[in-house]
Scaffold this active site. Structure first.
Site, mmCIF file in Angstrom:
data_model
loop_
_atom_site.group_PDB
_atom_site.id
_atom_site.type_symbol
_atom_site.label_atom_id
_atom_site.label_comp_id
_atom_site.label_asym_id
_atom_site.label_seq_id
_atom_site.Cartn_x
_atom_site.Cartn_y
_atom_site.Cartn_z
ATOM 1 N N LEU A 65 0.845 -1.185 0.000
ATOM 2 C CA LEU A 65 0.000 0.000 0.000
ATOM 3 C C LEU A 65 0.883 1.237 0.000
ATOM 4 O O LEU A 65 1.998 1.213 0.526
ATOM 5 C CB LEU A 65 -0.915 0.022 1.234
ATOM 6 C CG LEU A 65 -1.996 -1.051 1.331
ATOM 7 C CD1 LEU A 65 -2.788 -0.882 2.625
ATOM 8 C CD2 LEU A 65 -2.922 -1.015 0.132
ATOM 9 N N ASP A 66 0.368 2.337 -0.564
ATOM 10 C CA ASP A 66 1.114 3.585 -0.596
ATOM 11 C C ASP A 66 1.299 4.149 0.811
ATOM 12 O O ASP A 66 0.593 3.760 1.752
ATOM 13 C CB ASP A 66 0.383 4.624 -1.454
ATOM 14 C CG ASP A 66 0.232 4.195 -2.896
ATOM 15 O OD1 ASP A 66 1.016 3.333 -3.344
ATOM 16 O OD2 ASP A 66 -0.675 4.715 -3.570
ATOM 17 N N LEU A 67 2.194 5.106 0.924
ATOM 18 C CA LEU A 67 2.499 5.755 2.198
ATOM 19 C C LEU A 67 1.245 6.299 2.869
ATOM 20 O O LEU A 67 1.060 6.156 4.085
ATOM 21 C CB LEU A 67 3.515 6.881 1.971
ATOM 22 C CG LEU A 67 3.937 7.708 3.179
ATOM 23 C CD1 LEU A 67 4.791 6.882 4.122
ATOM 24 C CD2 LEU A 67 4.695 8.963 2.729
#
Length: 230
Positions: free
Chosen positions: A101-103
């Site tokens: 997952l992205d930041l």
């Protein structure tokens, strides 16, 4: 790993029972009595209880984590904390994230050291569904669900995305289910129809739903049934 957790993992003791025995001086680390349940050990330490040196039974490990914002899904990053900082487990370097997952994205993250299992989850050939709760900057256009169902051509891609299911929850809120994992796919899909994702939370992977009991940053082991579901 905390000493009390290690003692639990190596026996049928509860965390409360393990803590009590440690405080009573029943556990030695490298030949020294340790009375602090939160004492941290690593794989080089020798832990002895009741005259027996304890070892963890080898085997694959599988975890569900509720990822908070601000953490990256990698084993090491020079600029941001990684999700592995949230784990109290031995040899975290041997673990990897299954579907990053992205930041700024929150929600369900799977972590394991089983490469074959993670391949079954992430391989496009297996078409494992992933469901996201999405918040958008602008109202959702009426035709968006139909466009997603037909597949969207993303920028710099040759082929359209696989058919995706969009459930509109509000003017600027939706639930999206996709069956692949292209780079920043959800954000790019909405960008392709002129909208912008301002909040993203993964709720489900396959049949596995994020445990409601897990607060952001918390995790638990997967059950045998959950592991077998993939």
């Amino acid at each position: 790993m905390r000493l009390d957790k290690f003692l639990c993992d190596c026996s049928d003791l509860t965390r409360t029972m393990a803590g009590k025995l440690i405080r009573q001086g029943e556990v030695l680390v490298d030949g020294v009595v340790i009375k602090q349940p939160a004492f941290h050990i690593n794989e080089q330490n020798e832990v002895e209880f009741d005259g027996v040196v304890l070892t963890l039974t080898p085997g694959h490990r599988y975890f569900m984590l509720h990822k908070p914002q601000g953490y990256v899904c990698s084993n090491d990053d020079p600029d941001h904390p990684t999700v592995f900082f949230l784990l109290d487990e031995p040899s975290p370097a041997k673990l990897h994230v299954v579907g990053r997952l992205d930041l700024d994205t929150t929600g369900l993250v799977l972590i394991t050291d089983d490469g074959q299992w993670s391949h079954r989850v992430t391989s496009p050939r297996h078409e494992c569904a992933k469901t996201y709760h999405v918040w958008l900057a602008d109202p959702i256009a009426p035709e968006t669900a139909e466009l997603f169902a037909e597949g969207i051509l993303l920028r710099s891609e040759r082929d359209k995305t696989r058919p995706a299911k969009l459930e509109v929850l509000g003017e600027c809120e939706a639930r999206l289910t996709i069956h692949e994992g292209k780079y920043h796919q959800v954000k790019r899909m909405f960008a392709a129809v002129g909208n912008k994702v301002i909040g993203l939370h993964r709720e489900q992977v396959g049949d596995l739903v994020l445990d409601e009991a897990l607060a952001p940053g918390e995790y638990r082991e997967l059950t045998a049934e959950e592991i077998a579901a993939f």
